[in-house]
Design a protein around this motif. Structure first.
Motif, PDB file in Angstrom:
ATOM      1  N   ILE A  28       0.830  -1.206   0.000  1.00 19.68           N
ATOM      2  CA  ILE A  28       0.000   0.000   0.000  1.00 19.68           C
ATOM      3  C   ILE A  28       0.859   1.249   0.000  1.00 19.68           C
ATOM      4  CG2 ILE A  28      -0.372   0.532   2.457  1.00 19.68           C
ATOM      5  CD1 ILE A  28      -3.067   0.255  -0.297  1.00 19.68           C
ATOM      6  N   VAL A  29       2.067   1.181   0.621  1.00 23.77           N
ATOM      7  CA  VAL A  29       3.008   2.298   0.552  1.00 23.77           C
ATOM      8  C   VAL A  29       3.429   2.517  -0.899  1.00 23.77           C
ATOM      9  CG1 VAL A  29       5.342   3.061   1.149  1.00 23.77           C
ATOM     10  CG2 VAL A  29       3.858   2.120   2.909  1.00 23.77           C
ATOM     11  N   PHE A  30       3.657   1.421  -1.610  1.00 22.14           N
ATOM     12  CA  PHE A  30       4.025   1.515  -3.019  1.00 22.14           C
ATOM     13  C   PHE A  30       2.900   2.165  -3.831  1.00 22.14           C
ATOM     14  CE2 PHE A  30       3.940  -0.334  -7.321  1.00 22.14           C
ATOM     15  CZ  PHE A  30       5.170   0.113  -7.786  1.00 22.14           C
ATOM     16  N   VAL A  31       1.645   1.781  -3.560  1.00 19.65           N
ATOM     17  CA  VAL A  31       0.498   2.368  -4.254  1.00 19.65           C
ATOM     18  C   VAL A  31       0.430   3.866  -3.982  1.00 19.65           C
ATOM     19  CG1 VAL A  31      -2.029   2.460  -4.339  1.00 19.65           C
ATOM     20  CG2 VAL A  31      -0.855   0.248  -4.307  1.00 19.65           C
ATOM     21  N   LEU A  32       0.609   4.256  -2.718  1.00 20.16           N
ATOM     22  CA  LEU A  32       0.531   5.664  -2.337  1.00 20.16           C
ATOM     23  C   LEU A  32       1.627   6.485  -3.012  1.00 20.16           C
ATOM     24  CD1 LEU A  32      -0.869   7.760  -0.467  1.00 20.16           C
ATOM     25  CD2 LEU A  32       0.860   7.201   1.244  1.00 20.16           C
ATOM     26  N   LEU A  33       2.875   5.991  -2.940  1.00 18.00           N
ATOM     27  CA  LEU A  33       3.985   6.720  -3.542  1.00 18.00           C
ATOM     28  C   LEU A  33       3.866   6.760  -5.067  1.00 18.00           C
ATOM     29  CD1 LEU A  33       6.992   5.500  -1.346  1.00 18.00           C
ATOM     30  CD2 LEU A  33       5.633   7.606  -1.132  1.00 18.00           C
ATOM     31  N   SER A  34       3.345   5.683  -5.645  1.00 19.93           N
ATOM     32  CA  SER A  34       3.140   5.664  -7.102  1.00 19.93           C
ATOM     33  C   SER A  34       2.131   6.724  -7.509  1.00 19.93           C
ATOM     34  CB  SER A  34       2.660   4.282  -7.556  1.00 19.93           C
ATOM     35  OG  SER A  34       3.627   3.296  -7.287  1.00 19.93           O
ATOM     36  N   PHE A  35       1.100   6.889  -6.679  1.00 26.13           N
ATOM     37  CA  PHE A  35       0.078   7.877  -6.981  1.00 26.13           C
ATOM     38  C   PHE A  35       0.664   9.284  -6.970  1.00 26.13           C
ATOM     39  CE2 PHE A  35      -3.249  10.818  -5.431  1.00 26.13           C
ATOM     40  CZ  PHE A  35      -4.091  10.762  -6.525  1.00 26.13           C
ATOM     41  N   PHE A  36       1.480   9.586  -5.957  1.00 25.98           N
ATOM     42  CA  PHE A  36       2.082  10.914  -5.889  1.00 25.98           C
ATOM     43  C   PHE A  36       3.079  11.124  -7.023  1.00 25.98           C
ATOM     44  CE2 PHE A  36       0.788  10.849  -1.312  1.00 25.98           C
ATOM     45  CZ  PHE A  36      -0.048  11.953  -1.396  1.00 25.98           C
ATOM     46  N   ALA A  37       3.801  10.076  -7.399  1.00 27.65           N
ATOM     47  CA  ALA A  37       4.719  10.179  -8.533  1.00 27.65           C
ATOM     48  C   ALA A  37       3.940  10.469  -9.808  1.00 27.65           C
ATOM     49  CB  ALA A  37       5.525   8.884  -8.675  1.00 27.65           C
ATOM     50  N   TYR A  38       2.781   9.804  -9.944  1.00 26.16           N
ATOM     51  CA  TYR A  38       1.932  10.054 -11.113  1.00 26.16           C
ATOM     52  C   TYR A  38       1.500  11.510 -11.164  1.00 26.16           C
ATOM     53  CZ  TYR A  38      -2.426  10.436 -13.721  1.00 26.16           C
ATOM     54  OH  TYR A  38      -3.406  10.873 -14.560  1.00 26.16           O
ATOM     55  N   LEU A  39       1.069  12.048 -10.013  1.00 26.23           N
ATOM     56  CA  LEU A  39       0.628  13.440  -9.966  1.00 26.23           C
ATOM     57  C   LEU A  39       1.749  14.388 -10.358  1.00 26.23           C
ATOM     58  CD1 LEU A  39      -1.519  13.592  -6.691  1.00 26.23           C
ATOM     59  CD2 LEU A  39      -2.337  13.613  -9.045  1.00 26.23           C
ATOM     60  N   ALA A  40       2.942  14.131  -9.842  1.00 28.84           N
ATOM     61  CA  ALA A  40       4.071  15.015 -10.122  1.00 28.84           C
ATOM     62  C   ALA A  40       4.447  14.992 -11.597  1.00 28.84           C
ATOM     63  CB  ALA A  40       5.264  14.599  -9.263  1.00 28.84           C
ATOM     64  N   ILE A  41       4.504  13.797 -12.170  1.00 32.09           N
ATOM     65  CA  ILE A  41       4.942  13.673 -13.564  1.00 32.09           C
ATOM     66  C   ILE A  41       3.845  14.104 -14.531  1.00 32.09           C
ATOM     67  CG2 ILE A  41       5.710  12.051 -15.333  1.00 32.09           C
ATOM     68  CD1 ILE A  41       6.961  10.390 -13.039  1.00 32.09           C
ATOM     69  N   ALA A  42       2.658  13.487 -14.382  1.00 27.24           N
ATOM     70  CA  ALA A  42       1.566  13.806 -15.309  1.00 27.24           C
ATOM     71  C   ALA A  42       1.105  15.252 -15.140  1.00 27.24           C
ATOM     72  CB  ALA A  42       0.396  12.848 -15.083  1.00 27.24           C
ATOM     73  N   HIS A 150       8.352  24.623  -2.922  1.00 27.88           N
ATOM     74  CA  HIS A 150       8.540  23.890  -4.171  1.00 27.88           C
ATOM     75  C   HIS A 150       9.632  22.841  -3.994  1.00 27.88           C
ATOM     76  CE1 HIS A 150       6.232  27.247  -5.744  1.00 27.88           C
ATOM     77  NE2 HIS A 150       6.210  26.690  -6.931  1.00 27.88           N
ATOM     78  N   PHE A 151       9.549  21.793  -4.815  1.00 25.47           N
ATOM     79  CA  PHE A 151      10.594  20.779  -4.852  1.00 25.47           C
ATOM     80  C   PHE A 151      10.756  20.330  -6.290  1.00 25.47           C
ATOM     81  CE2 PHE A 151      11.869  16.272  -4.882  1.00 25.47           C
ATOM     82  CZ  PHE A 151      13.099  16.395  -4.250  1.00 25.47           C
ATOM     83  N   ALA A 152      11.967  20.494  -6.819  1.00 24.04           N
ATOM     84  CA  ALA A 152      12.264  20.108  -8.209  1.00 24.04           C
ATOM     85  C   ALA A 152      11.288  20.768  -9.187  1.00 24.04           C
ATOM     86  CB  ALA A 152      12.241  18.590  -8.362  1.00 24.04           C
ATOM     87  N   GLY A 153      10.931  22.016  -8.903  1.00 18.69           N
ATOM     88  CA  GLY A 153      10.029  22.755  -9.780  1.00 18.69           C
ATOM     89  C   GLY A 153       8.569  22.441  -9.602  1.00 18.69           C
ATOM     90  N   ILE A 154       8.232  21.604  -8.625  1.00 19.08           N
ATOM     91  CA  ILE A 154       6.839  21.201  -8.386  1.00 19.08           C
ATOM     92  C   ILE A 154       6.275  22.000  -7.221  1.00 19.08           C
ATOM     93  CG2 ILE A 154       5.319  19.297  -7.732  1.00 19.08           C
ATOM     94  CD1 ILE A 154       7.394  17.402  -8.972  1.00 19.08           C
ATOM     95  N   ASP A 155       5.105  22.598  -7.425  1.00 18.91           N
ATOM     96  CA  ASP A 155       4.412  23.305  -6.359  1.00 18.91           C
ATOM     97  C   ASP A 155       3.819  22.253  -5.422  1.00 18.91           C
ATOM     98  OD1 ASP A 155       2.762  24.761  -4.698  1.00 18.91           O
ATOM     99  OD2 ASP A 155       1.769  25.878  -6.292  1.00 18.91           O
ATOM    100  N   LEU A 156       4.428  22.065  -4.256  1.00 25.84           N
ATOM    101  CA  LEU A 156       4.005  20.989  -3.364  1.00 25.84           C
ATOM    102  C   LEU A 156       2.593  21.195  -2.837  1.00 25.84           C
ATOM    103  CD1 LEU A 156       7.277  20.422  -1.308  1.00 25.84           C
ATOM    104  CD2 LEU A 156       6.442  19.162  -3.297  1.00 25.84           C
TER     105      LEU A 156
END
Length: 385
Positions: A28-42, A150-156
């Protein structure tokens, strides 16, 4: 699940994430982190209308790319492909809800501690990144130090908190759960008891994303990013506002046709009032001379709109909000008060907020506000309150 098992699930060992990579909690940690990675990239790639935010004290403005609807549609598509290829279970959130709650809570603590450290080390003097340090660790960690980190150009704040909305269903900008609960993503795996409620969630969620350029919320504009905001948007709102769906997983409810129709009417009235009032306010701010319900607007002191919904009650949007919350709980029937936690909580919150709004507006507009109160005596519900 007994009490001991629930506690074990809610308070997992983070060491197990490393030592046992196949554990349910690790998954479930993997699912959660994957979701946030998706938001950041997409969120950085998908196109959308660029909308300027509020003007900050130093005269700068953050421009927001309003691509929430595109993010949601793409996410549903990717999940559908994942389910078809047996890469992910359509009921992963419903099956591992307690693990997700625990992981998200711990994630909120870790992230806000990192935000606290980064804010303390910042020497930036811009309104977005200028550190506001009181010297009290609890205060600074709770309320945050920086307005728009911000982190790596992303508005947190925008991408990491507000954009969590596609994961869970809820009310002020919407949140929905990925599972066979009654929500827009339920199309992946429908439950027999969910078909009464999915009729309202897609309309509410998709329309909110479609109109997200109109509603930049107060927390995005003015509140610093600390534990209060992160916990509220990642844990409190998603997991309490979707309590009806969790309840329906283990409780069967049979509604009559009349009850279903009544539920739909409550939803439609609430939706029209909530969206209509906010849209009228938005239009008035852009063009004070724009017609309201086909007529020239009545304006008090050149500043306050007293036409349309705002001529019926001073906080009529709260009425629509409450009706919507009620419509999300009505499909659960009347056998338990548990599914009604959301509308009850929202009622208390909005009454409290309405009182604060009244005091703030009275101080800001003075005689103009007094005149508006005489013309529009009702606070939320005409002829009642």
């Amino acid at each position: 699940m007994d009490f001991a098992s629930a506690i074990n699930t809610l308070i997992p060992s983070w060491i197990s994430v490393i030592t046992n990579p196949t554990s349910r909690f690790t998954a479930i940690v993997f699912v959660l982190l994957s979701f946030f990675a998706y938001l950041a990239i997409a969120g950085s790639i998908l196109p959308g209308k660029s909308v300027p935010g509020a003007t900050l004290p130093d005269g700068t403005r953050i421009h927001y790319i309003c691509n929430g609807l595109q993010l949601l549609v793409l996410l549903v598509g990717l999940l559908g492909i994942g389910v078809a290829l047996n890469l992910i279970s359509p009921t992963v959130i419903a099956d591992r809800g307690l693990e997700l709650l625990s992981a998200t809570f711990l994630f909120s603590i870790v992230v806000t501690l990192l935000l606290y450290v980064a804010g303390r080390m910042s020497h930036n003097r811009s309104s977005s990144l200028k550190p506001h340090i009181s010297g009290n660790f609890i205060h600074d960690w709770w309320f945050g130090i920086q307005l728009n980190p911000h982190f790596a150009g992303i508005d947190l704040k925008n991408d990491g908190v507000a954009a969590y909305q596609p994961l869970n269903s809820g009310k002020k900008p919407p949140r929905q759960k990925l599972g066979h609960i009654n929500d827009p993503l339920s199309v992946i795996c429908l439950d027999g008891n969910s078909n009464r409620k999915i009729a309202v969630w897609p309309v509410y969620v998709v329309k909110a994303f479609w109109l997200n350029i109109e509603f930049l919320r107060w927390d995005i504009i003015a509140e610093r990013l600390g534990f209060m905001l992160v916990f509220g948007d990642l844990v409190w709102i998603p997991f309490t506002f979707s309590i009806q769906g969790w309840w329906l997983l283990s409780n069967k409810v049979e509604l009559t046709t009349a009850a279903v129709i009544a539920n739909c009417l409550v939803f439609l009235i609430g939706y029209c009032v909530f969206r209509g009032a906010n849209k009228q306010k938005h239009i008035f701010k852009k063009n004070p001379k724009a017609l309201i319900w086909g007529r020239p607007p009545k304006v008090i002191g050149g500043k306050l709109l007293a036409s349309g919904y705002w001529g019926m009650a001073r906080h009529c949007n709260y009425l629509g909000d409450l009706l919507l919350a009620l419509s999300f709980s009505l499909p659960c029937g009347a056998s338990s008060p548990v599914p009604y936690f959301y509308p009850i909580y929202l009622f208390i919150l909005l009454i409290w907020r309405e009182r604060r709004d009244e005091a703030r507006c009275s101080e800001k507009y003075k005689e103009i506000w007094a005149e508006y109160c005489k013309l529009v005596p009702w606070r939320i519900l005409p002829y009642v309150y």
